[in-house]
Design an enzyme around this catalytic site. Structure first.
Site, PDB file in Angstrom:
ATOM      1  N   HIS A  66      37.242  41.661  38.623  1.00 18.58           N
ATOM      2  CA  HIS A  66      37.720  42.796  37.827  1.00 18.58           C
ATOM      3  C   HIS A  66      38.893  42.408  36.930  1.00 18.58           C
ATOM      4  CE1 HIS A  66      37.746  47.029  36.853  1.00 18.58           C
ATOM      5  NE2 HIS A  66      39.055  47.108  37.080  1.00 18.58           N
TER       6      HIS A  66
ATOM      7  N   TYR B 200      45.750  48.289  32.169  1.00 16.65           N
ATOM      8  CA  TYR B 200      44.887  47.134  31.914  1.00 16.65           C
ATOM      9  C   TYR B 200      45.450  46.232  30.810  1.00 16.65           C
ATOM     10  CZ  TYR B 200      41.097  48.946  34.806  1.00 16.65           C
ATOM     11  OH  TYR B 200      40.344  49.373  35.873  1.00 16.65           O
TER      12      TYR B 200
END
Length: 360
Positions: free
Chosen positions: A313, A347
């Site tokens: 991820h 992110y």
């Protein structure tokens, strides 16, 4: 009026019959407990606030979990992951109790036991599933008087934000001095160590597009237009569809897979999500072992951060950070699929040295 009768040597049964209300029956260890319960129920009936608890008292938590799995979980995108949480709850002592008998104190005790051996995020997910079971039971299964024991307890504080960036340096020449050695691109090292035929294309697609693992695995050729360089995702994690622009490297990754299969229909990658993660983790371990062996032969101290603490991820994090250097925020959200810009910022992890270069 309430009536009471003795059942055996150790139990008393209370029964309340009121016109216009279903009969209420419950068994207790002592007559005093039975009388106290009857007074409470009759008072609620007189005040017009009574809600029957019969079904909640007759349904065990285990039975509610099974029904929840059939009617609710089965239709969620994360059904597989949630099923494993349901299995955990069914294995607890609380599963044998009725829904009405599950207290906040019991759930809090279990929470504290789990926190000793599990991460806060794991415990929080388990509590969230249990809470939703009680919410559905109250709203949709006719148990209006049921209290949610999870609402009253403290929730674990989760701090699992990831800031891991991937090394993208070109490897040093073999004859470079040890003080000037560059470790090389971590992704390239991982792909060189894998035995999978399709993992390289999946990894390259992930790091070029910021697509989620599930989105890549479910990608179909019917939704890929290599000429327009667009991949269409009809169903995503947040419930919306989106179009993802493809870089030249992403197109090359897809073309490499299509040249092998010779097909333009069906799934691009015939593989499960968990299989991708397992293949990535195995390749990472092999790459780290190869690196350690190189350091041993060269008599050098290995870098403890290189090829460690890396997850599949993290590729989405890396891709988002790279794309943020190209696209403004409003366009980036369309690419990554984030509805909330605050979540998007989790992110985006720019390197300080890259930001410094933009300063005068």
């Amino acid at each position: 009026m309430a009536s009471f009768r003795k059942r055996g040597e150790l139990q008393w049964q209370a029964r309340i019959n009121r016109k216009g209300f279903p009969a209420q029956v419950k068994t207790f260890s002592t007559r005093a407990e039975a009388e106290a319960w009857a007074r409470q129920v009759e008072s609620e009936i007189d005040r017009g606030v009574f809600v029957s608890r019969v079904e909640a008292e007759a349904t065990s938590l285990s039975e509610a979990l099974e029904r929840y799995e059939r009617e609710i979980s089965a239709f969620k995108k994360g059904a597989v992951q949630e099923r494993s949480v349901i299995v955990v709850w069914k294995g607890t002592d609380l599963a044998r109790r009725s829904l009405a008998a599950v207290r906040s104190a019991d759930v809090a005790k279990l929470r504290d036991e789990w926190l000793k051996t599990h991460k806060s995020a794991t415990v929080l997910r388990r509590l969230a599933v249990l809470s939703h079971v009680f919410t559905i039971a109250r709203k949709e299964w006719g148990m209006e008087g049921l209290l949610n024991p999870v609402e009253l307890i403290r929730k674990p504080q989760v701090s699992n934000a990831r800031t891991r960036r991937i090394s993208t340096q070109a490897p040093s020449p073999a004859d470079a001095p040890s003080t000037e050695r560059r470790l090389g691109d971590e992704v390239e090292r991982i792909l060189a160590a894998t035995g999978s035929d399709i993992l390289p294309a999946i990894v390259r697609l992930s790091i070029e597009t910021a697509m989620r693992r599930g989105e890549i695995v479910s990608l179909r050729w019917e939704h890929v237009d290599l000429k327009r360089r667009v991949a269409h995702l009809p169903s995503t994690k947040n419930g919306n569809s989106r179009d993802v622009p493809l870089s030249s490297k992403a197109v090359a990754a897809l073309e490499s897979v299509r040249s092998d299969t010779g097909t333009a229909v069906g799934k691009v990658f015939d593989v499960r999500e968990d299989t991708v993660t397992q293949a990535f983790d195995r390749a990472l371990k092999r790459a780290r072992a190869i690196y350690l062996d190189e350091c041993k032969r060269a008599g050098e101290e290995p870098d403890g951060r290189y090829l460690t603490d890396l997850r599949f991820h993290d590729l989405r994090h890396e891709a988002t950070s790279r794309l943020a250097d190209i696209f403004p925020l409003h366009e980036l959200t369309k690419i990554t699929g984030h509805k909330d810009t605050r979540m998007l910022m989790r992110y985006y992890h720019p390197r300080a040295e890259d930001l410094a270069k933009k300063l005068a």
